[in-house]
Every structure is written in structure tokens, then in C-alpha cells.
Design a protein around this motif. Sequence first.
Motif, PDB file in Angstrom:
ATOM      1  N   LEU A  15      -6.167  -3.478 -15.061  1.00 18.22           N
ATOM      2  CA  LEU A  15      -5.082  -3.028 -14.182  1.00 18.22           C
ATOM      3  C   LEU A  15      -5.637  -2.541 -12.849  1.00 18.22           C
ATOM      4  O   LEU A  15      -5.109  -2.869 -11.774  1.00 18.22           O
ATOM      5  N   LEU A  16      -6.708  -1.762 -12.920  1.00 20.71           N
ATOM      6  CA  LEU A  16      -7.283  -1.204 -11.695  1.00 20.71           C
ATOM      7  C   LEU A  16      -7.946  -2.292 -10.851  1.00 20.71           C
ATOM      8  O   LEU A  16      -7.913  -2.238  -9.617  1.00 20.71           O
ATOM      9  N   ALA A  17      -8.513  -3.295 -11.515  1.00 19.71           N
ATOM     10  CA  ALA A  17      -9.084  -4.427 -10.767  1.00 19.71           C
ATOM     11  C   ALA A  17      -7.981  -5.183 -10.022  1.00 19.71           C
ATOM     12  O   ALA A  17      -8.163  -5.606  -8.871  1.00 19.71           O
ATOM     13  N   SER A  18      -6.825  -5.337 -10.664  1.00 22.07           N
ATOM     14  CA  SER A  18      -5.688  -5.991 -10.017  1.00 22.07           C
ATOM     15  C   SER A  18      -5.214  -5.183  -8.813  1.00 22.07           C
ATOM     16  O   SER A  18      -4.916  -5.738  -7.745  1.00 22.07           O
ATOM     17  N   LEU A  19      -5.166  -3.876  -8.971  1.00 21.35           N
ATOM     18  CA  LEU A  19      -4.756  -2.982  -7.878  1.00 21.35           C
ATOM     19  C   LEU A  19      -5.740  -3.085  -6.709  1.00 21.35           C
ATOM     20  O   LEU A  19      -5.333  -3.218  -5.547  1.00 21.35           O
ATOM     21  N   GLU A  20      -7.030  -3.038  -7.032  1.00 19.73           N
ATOM     22  CA  GLU A  20      -8.061  -3.118  -5.983  1.00 19.73           C
ATOM     23  C   GLU A  20      -8.003  -4.464  -5.255  1.00 19.73           C
ATOM     24  O   GLU A  20      -8.147  -4.519  -4.030  1.00 19.73           O
ATOM     25  N   HIS A  21      -7.803  -5.522  -6.005  1.00 23.56           N
ATOM     26  CA  HIS A  21      -7.751  -6.852  -5.395  1.00 23.56           C
ATOM     27  C   HIS A  21      -6.577  -6.941  -4.415  1.00 23.56           C
ATOM     28  O   HIS A  21      -6.729  -7.443  -3.287  1.00 23.56           O
ATOM     29  N   ALA A  22      -5.419  -6.433  -4.837  1.00 20.22           N
ATOM     30  CA  ALA A  22      -4.244  -6.458  -3.962  1.00 20.22           C
ATOM     31  C   ALA A  22      -4.462  -5.598  -2.726  1.00 20.22           C
ATOM     32  O   ALA A  22      -4.025  -5.949  -1.624  1.00 20.22           O
TER      33      ALA A  22
END
Length: 487
Positions: free
Chosen positions: A261-268
Motif C-alpha cells: 500500500l505504501l509503495a503504491s502511495l509513494e509511486h503516485a
Amino acid sequence: MKYHTLIRQALIIDGSNTPGYVADVAVHEGRIEKIGDLSRDSAEHEIDATGRVLAPGFIDVHTHDDTVVIRHPQMLPKLSQGVTTVIVGNCGISASPVSLRADPPDPMNLLGKREAFAYPRFADYRAAVESAHPAVNVAALIGHTALRSNHMDDLHRTATPGEIAAMRVQLQESLAHGALGLSTGLAYASAFNAETDEVLQLSEELTAYGAVYTTHLRSEFEPVLEAMDEAFMIGRHAKAPVIISHLKCAGAGNWGRSPQLLASLEHAAKTHPVGCDCYPYAASSSTLDLKQVTDAFRITITWSTPHPEMGGRDLQDIAAEWAVPLMDAARRLQPAGAVYYGMDETDVQRILAHPLSMIGSDGLPEDPFPHPRLWGAFPRVLGHFSRDLGLFPLHTAVHKMTGLSAARFGLAERGEIREGHWADLVLFDPLRVRDVADFKAPQRAAEGIDGVWVNGVLSYSDGQANGQRSGRFLARSGDLRKGFAAV
């Protein structure tokens, strides 16, 4: 010079995510007048703050205080934990603009009964807050579900072009009167069948105002990454910052997925302004949702309209007493509220510690047996997570509850201790501050909060509210996209 208030020799943690320093702070006419060595100055009210931390007043970015700030403006659950500003209208549910034709649909009933929804225009709500003089400042989002309830005869479908057009008019009027942005609660049955295109069209009203899009994701369970992608797409379409509400890995099958989830947030976040809020507990709370009924973790009933005597009891025990399956017991209790012990503590801590997360209580003030986050979220971050567990330093804990929040939501001249800023302040003992509210006795004030000033007025001290109510309505200030760039 003689000031109104002088707070002497406090350890000032100013909200900017930098370590504290010892200084005096002078307050005059509601604002921070001067910071430094003021030993030669005097004031009507002087406080020796040696050994205490002076921080900006905490900003609760995720509340459901929409109607309670008007009906019970003393706001003791928030004031007692150092909160000086609440942001209402989260999860797609807001008190305005609303014109109900029947009882409020789930989950709008979290905000109160039908008579609590007396604000057909956002301007009416803003005026009501200003007339109520709450003890805390109030800023507001517009709820997608609230808009749907105004124009749709059936919330279990997507809106027609005409209904979307009518919703857009109300959203635009609200933004023009100072609303922060649009919130959705797509996980709830009253909005789940809204197609993404419905939200995309509504979100277009945010663009001209630089307003924010916040969302209770369409799912916080297994499809959570797809739900995050939907949120980011809506934000990009509207050129609006995105804040994911109470980011979590819900359900036992989802535990351990917080790195994804946090990787998705960081990518966005690399190409678009995004962030999230979270609360410091491994249990959630909302209305009793049949989709979440399970025997995989504990569920406690907090209220039930047909069976109020079951408040505070576990669903499993109620089902056993009635000699019925879990799902049948849940159906018999509805409408009802529940606490779900459906998260893993490691995931909670990982999300809490992430630089893109800020703190929101998600407390439910209408709940007769509330989740303890209503009274304890902010001291829990300071005491349990920062001091006791060392999850992050104290200045980072404060930043997540003040400077970061003010920047994200465009709350000008708040969230940091700076000369010229409004004097929203909290004085606390860093060694003693702690949450006392727990799941057995949830309505208890925190320890270690020595003083709370709202717009320069001392409103809470010695463990008690003093009756002073100097909160204000805070309209959106400028383009919120700039706030993300600044943090």
C-alpha cells in the motif's frame, strides 16, 4: 511591552518537523506576537512552562463532528486531547448541503438523527457553526453521499447525467463558500454502486478551486490496491490533491500488505500530490456492515436501535446468547454500530510512521459506547507510539498532527508556532502525556495535557474546559496543491 499571555521557558516543538528549542512565547489579540527571550516583558497571564512542551494545537483531519460542533459546542473529547481544529465532512458524509426526505441513510446516521440535518446549503452550515461559537475551529469537506441523498431516489445505483449535474451545482456553490473539497465513502452501500465516472465528473468542480479530494476507498480489504488506483485516477483527472482516509489493511486476509500500500502511495506521489491519514489503533469503528461480519476477528457492538441493551457486548456472545448464527445476530441488531478488531499492529505502525501519513481520529461522537480514538488518538501518538515505542521522534509526531495537516488542507497561518500565526497552542508534559480511554472505558480524558489555547484564548487547563469557546469557521485558503508542494 505587556502582552495578553506569556508562556515562559517551554520546549517549543513548532510543527515543522524539526527538533525543539527552549524559548518564551507571547500571545496578543489571538496571535503569536513574539518568540524568544522575553524575560523583560510582562503579560496579563504568565505561565511557567519549564519542563513542558509547547506545540501547535492539534488538527484532527478526519472527524465526524459535523453536527456535534453545533449541538455540543464545548467539544470536550477533542479539546481535552489538545485538538484545536477539526475537519468535518469525511467519508462521503457531511451535514451540508443536505435536504433529507426521510431518516438519514447509512452511514449518514453516524452524524445524528434527521433533525440534525438542517443545512440545505453549505452557507447555512457555515453560518450555524459561526453562531454556535464552538470551542474548536471547524473546516469542512462536502460529502458525495450527502449530495447523492439530495438528488437520488435510490442510492443503490449510479447517478443519471441530470442527477450528476445537480450535484455539481451544489458542490460548486459549497466550494465558492469555502469548503475544502469533496469526500467520498465508496465502500458504503449508499455509494458503492456509483460508477467511477460519476465521481470523475463531480471531481471536475475541484479543479478551478485547487480543492482536495479525500476518499474512504471503495475497498480496504483484498481489492485495496485497485481502490487506491481509482482514487489516484480521480485526483489526476481533477488536478486535485488526493488524501486517502484512514489507510489500512483491513481483514485478516490482508494483514502484512502495508508495504504494498505504501509503495503504491509513494509511486503516485512522484507525479501527483497525494497523502493519507490514519488513526493509531488496530481496530476500526463504523456502522455494523454485514459485508464485514466474520468470525476471523472480534467485533463489538457499540449501539443498536432495536437492541440498545447490547451496546458494549461482542457480536459472538450475542449470537451465542440468542442461539443463532453470527450473520443472523448482526441482521437482528441493525441498524447498529460496531468496533472491528480487524487490523494487524505491525501494519498500523508502518503506516503511522510513513512520511506521507498524518493523524486523524475518525472518532464517532454520536456513539454511546465509542471507539477510544474519539478521546485518545492524539495523546496516544505522543505517549505510546513516540515516547514509549520510539516509533518516531516527538517533533515528527507533532508535525504529523499540525504543520503537515495545515499545509495539506490549506489552513493558513495555523499548524506551526511562528510569529504572526494564530495562537492555537497546546502545552503538555512529554513524560506524562498518554491516552487513558480504552475499549472498556472509552470516554476518558487524556493525562498530561496542561493547557489548550484556541485563537489565543485559554480554553482547557488543569484537566477541565473552562467554558471559553473561541473557535472559528475556517474557509479553504488558496490552492491546496501548493500545500503539498511545501511539505
